[in-house]
Design a protein around this motif. Structure first.
Motif, PDB file in Angstrom:
ATOM      1  N   ARG A  18      59.267 -30.338  47.108  1.00 28.76           N
ATOM      2  CA  ARG A  18      59.005 -30.090  45.077  1.00 28.76           C
ATOM      3  C   ARG A  18      58.499 -28.506  45.177  1.00 28.76           C
ATOM      4  NH1 ARG A  18      54.414 -32.753  46.075  1.00 28.76           N
ATOM      5  NH2 ARG A  18      53.009 -32.240  45.060  1.00 28.76           N
ATOM      6  N   ALA A  19      59.508 -28.429  43.729  1.00 28.72           N
ATOM      7  CA  ALA A  19      58.915 -26.484  43.441  1.00 28.72           C
ATOM      8  C   ALA A  19      57.815 -26.880  42.266  1.00 28.72           C
ATOM      9  CB  ALA A  19      59.995 -25.891  43.221  1.00 28.72           C
ATOM     10  N   GLU A  20      56.963 -26.889  42.303  1.00 27.92           N
ATOM     11  CA  GLU A  20      55.981 -26.920  40.896  1.00 27.92           C
ATOM     12  C   GLU A  20      56.042 -25.173  39.956  1.00 27.92           C
ATOM     13  OE1 GLU A  20      51.908 -27.645  42.495  1.00 27.92           O
ATOM     14  OE2 GLU A  20      52.292 -29.557  43.904  1.00 27.92           O
ATOM     15  N   VAL A  21      56.115 -25.332  39.198  1.00 29.30           N
ATOM     16  CA  VAL A  21      57.446 -24.295  38.083  1.00 29.30           C
ATOM     17  C   VAL A  21      56.007 -24.107  36.817  1.00 29.30           C
ATOM     18  CG1 VAL A  21      59.007 -23.283  37.234  1.00 29.30           C
ATOM     19  CG2 VAL A  21      59.277 -25.134  39.211  1.00 29.30           C
ATOM     20  N   VAL A  22      55.687 -23.284  36.400  1.00 33.68           N
ATOM     21  CA  VAL A  22      55.349 -22.078  35.734  1.00 33.68           C
ATOM     22  C   VAL A  22      55.806 -21.349  35.348  1.00 33.68           C
ATOM     23  CG1 VAL A  22      53.623 -21.341  35.983  1.00 33.68           C
ATOM     24  CG2 VAL A  22      53.211 -22.340  33.119  1.00 33.68           C
ATOM     25  N   VAL A  45      56.197 -20.081  41.037  1.00 36.25           N
ATOM     26  CA  VAL A  45      56.212 -20.593  41.763  1.00 36.25           C
ATOM     27  C   VAL A  45      55.713 -21.574  42.530  1.00 36.25           C
ATOM     28  CG1 VAL A  45      58.215 -19.741  42.605  1.00 36.25           C
ATOM     29  CG2 VAL A  45      58.304 -22.472  42.627  1.00 36.25           C
ATOM     30  N   LEU A  46      55.303 -23.131  42.955  1.00 39.41           N
ATOM     31  CA  LEU A  46      54.495 -22.899  44.254  1.00 39.41           C
ATOM     32  C   LEU A  46      55.813 -23.489  44.879  1.00 39.41           C
ATOM     33  CD1 LEU A  46      52.829 -23.185  46.601  1.00 39.41           C
ATOM     34  CD2 LEU A  46      51.235 -24.737  45.531  1.00 39.41           C
ATOM     35  N   PHE A  47      55.832 -23.590  45.973  1.00 38.85           N
ATOM     36  CA  PHE A  47      56.787 -24.875  46.860  1.00 38.85           C
ATOM     37  C   PHE A  47      56.334 -25.898  48.110  1.00 38.85           C
ATOM     38  CE2 PHE A  47      59.631 -20.815  46.067  1.00 38.85           C
ATOM     39  CZ  PHE A  47      60.691 -21.584  45.314  1.00 38.85           C
ATOM     40  N   GLY A 103      51.032 -29.529  29.630  1.00 38.67           N
ATOM     41  CA  GLY A 103      52.180 -29.872  30.322  1.00 38.67           C
ATOM     42  C   GLY A 103      53.262 -29.424  30.632  1.00 38.67           C
ATOM     43  N   LEU A 104      52.498 -27.702  31.002  1.00 40.09           N
ATOM     44  CA  LEU A 104      53.024 -27.085  31.033  1.00 40.09           C
ATOM     45  C   LEU A 104      54.014 -26.200  32.080  1.00 40.09           C
ATOM     46  CD1 LEU A 104      52.269 -24.313  27.604  1.00 40.09           C
ATOM     47  CD2 LEU A 104      54.966 -25.694  27.659  1.00 40.09           C
ATOM     48  N   TYR A 105      53.092 -27.013  32.765  1.00 41.58           N
ATOM     49  CA  TYR A 105      53.293 -27.123  34.723  1.00 41.58           C
ATOM     50  C   TYR A 105      53.827 -28.445  35.178  1.00 41.58           C
ATOM     51  CZ  TYR A 105      51.946 -25.120  39.405  1.00 41.58           C
ATOM     52  OH  TYR A 105      51.665 -25.269  41.203  1.00 41.58           O
ATOM     53  N   ARG A 106      55.141 -28.065  35.837  1.00 44.64           N
ATOM     54  CA  ARG A 106      56.337 -29.224  36.286  1.00 44.64           C
ATOM     55  C   ARG A 106      56.166 -28.620  37.388  1.00 44.64           C
ATOM     56  NH1 ARG A 106      59.025 -25.177  33.857  1.00 44.64           N
ATOM     57  NH2 ARG A 106      60.406 -24.863  34.945  1.00 44.64           N
ATOM     58  N   SER A 107      56.832 -30.515  37.695  1.00 49.34           N
ATOM     59  CA  SER A 107      57.346 -30.670  38.969  1.00 49.34           C
ATOM     60  C   SER A 107      58.964 -30.888  39.190  1.00 49.34           C
ATOM     61  CB  SER A 107      56.478 -31.707  40.134  1.00 49.34           C
ATOM     62  OG  SER A 107      56.633 -32.149  40.900  1.00 49.34           O
ATOM     63  N   GLU A 108      59.908 -29.830  39.420  1.00 47.41           N
ATOM     64  CA  GLU A 108      60.953 -29.820  40.266  1.00 47.41           C
ATOM     65  C   GLU A 108      61.903 -30.091  41.556  1.00 47.41           C
ATOM     66  OE1 GLU A 108      62.719 -29.114  37.623  1.00 47.41           O
ATOM     67  OE2 GLU A 108      61.791 -28.465  35.816  1.00 47.41           O
TER      68      GLU A 108
END
Length: 364
Positions: free
Chosen positions: A319-323, A358-360, A341-346
């Motif tokens: 997953r990618a952890e994205v803000v 992003v953090l992969f 809730g602005l830091y998302r898991s995509e």
């Protein structure tokens, strides 16, 4: 990304290259002063990366990079090997896009190779050599395709495309001016034509033009009209100004540009234009070890973006952890962004956005 800077002798090409890369390429008032292509690697200015560096105080700061290649001057007949023609064309073939410097200023002290100032004529001189080279290459490809059709009719569509592009080339138009769909564009890219490469016309003007207002320059209007016909970009620039500001510190440079009514240097504007023309964006990674910008094509999905860092990241993508950068700045930290809730898991289908931090997560 590799950008080839081209232009007729004495249009300001090497002066501009020197200024934007500070690489010291030879510049002189005679043709062929640039015998071998000079290469300069330039950091892509990104204020977002500066803000992340302030936030994380990283051990390493790594901006995206662009490679500029100052390609030797051209004369008529280059497609037939005249002057440095063969070398010129080979160097262009290796570039992702072309920055074509055209002279849009009068100066009796700097001799023009054609004896007068006419940017449209200069553009057509170089374009003609590229077109002639493409005609030769496409004619060979058409002959090959006709032989393939004898064994497999599926190549009929390729032949129709190649003949349509050849007609345009023979009428003096670039291959990029031919309207094609996505599939045709992919087919055409396999032929490696010179005139399909994205191009920006850098209209090199005098500092007086920038002081008085660039729209007063009659040459610029003509270059813009020609560029619109062939889906090319145009960037008004002054090599002389770029040369003057190259050694200034940031505050001095900003003040100098402000006096001319400019918000950014020519280099900054050129890079933005190149990113836009090539459909590129940047995503960012941030932490104590490093803050870094990564250049990807617009529309790239998360696993392929992760692959830019390392092939293992794509192969084992979880997953990618994205803000979004703006959200991170307004929150002040990753922890605060998570709380809001602005830091998302995509997942794998997420399309990366410009400025994503992003953090992969991956496992191999």
């Amino acid at each position: 990304m590799k950008l080839g800077i081209v232009g007729l002798p004495n249009v300001g090409k090497s002066t501009l290259f020197n200024a934007i890369t500070n690489a010291g390429a030879q510049s002189a008032n005679y043709p062929f002063c640039t015998i071998e292509p000079n290469v300069g690697v330039v950091a892509v200015p990104d204020k977002r990366l500066d803000k992340l560096a302030e936030m994380y105080d990283p051990e390493k700061y790594t901006p995206a990079m662009i490679e500029f290649v100052d390609i030797a001057g051209l004369v008529k007949g280059a497609s037939k090997g005249e002057g440095l023609g063969n070398k010129f064309l080979a160097n262009i073939r290796e570039c992702d896009a072309i920055v074509h410097v055209v002279r849009c200023f009068e100066n009796s002290d700097i001799v023009h190779v054609e004896g007068s100032i006419d940017p449209i004529r200069d553009i057509e001189t170089i374009n003609l050599e590229l077109i002639l080279s493409d005609v030769e290459m496409l004619e060979r490809r058409i002959e090959k395709t006709k032989k393939l059709i004898k064994g497999d009719k599926k190549y009929q569509a390729d032949l129709a495309l190649f003949e349509r592009v050849l007609d345009a080339l023979n009428s003096g138009k670039s291959a990029r001016s031919v309207e094609v769909d996505d599939e045709e564009r992919k087919t055409l890219s396999e032929v490696a034509l010179l005139t399909t490469k994205p191009i920006i016309y850098a209209a090199n003007m005098s500092d007086a033009d920038f002081s008085a207002g660039i729209e007063e320059n009659e040459f610029l209007a003509r270059v813009r009209a020609l560029a619109a016909e062939e889906n090319a970009g145009v960037l008004p620039i002054c090599a002389q100004i770029e040369e003057e500001i190259v050694d200034m510190d940031r505050e001095e440079k900003e003040l100098f540009l402000s006096d001319l009514g400019l918000e950014e240097s020519g280099l900054d504007r050129l890079i933005k234009e190149c990113y836009s023309l090539l459909g590129l964006i940047s995503y960012l990674t941030a932490g104590k070890p490093e803050v870094r910008a990564w250049t990807i094509k617009k529309g790239t999905k998360a696993p392929q973006a992760a692959g830019k860092i390392h092939t293992d990241f794509e192969r084992g993508f979880i997953r990618a952890e994205v803000v979004a950068f703006d959200d991170l700045m307004s929150c002040g930290s990753i922890a605060a962004a998570k709380e809001k809730g602005l830091y998302r898991s995509e997942g794998k289908d997420y399309v990366m956005q410009d400025g994503d931090v992003v953090l992969f997560r991956f496992n191999v």
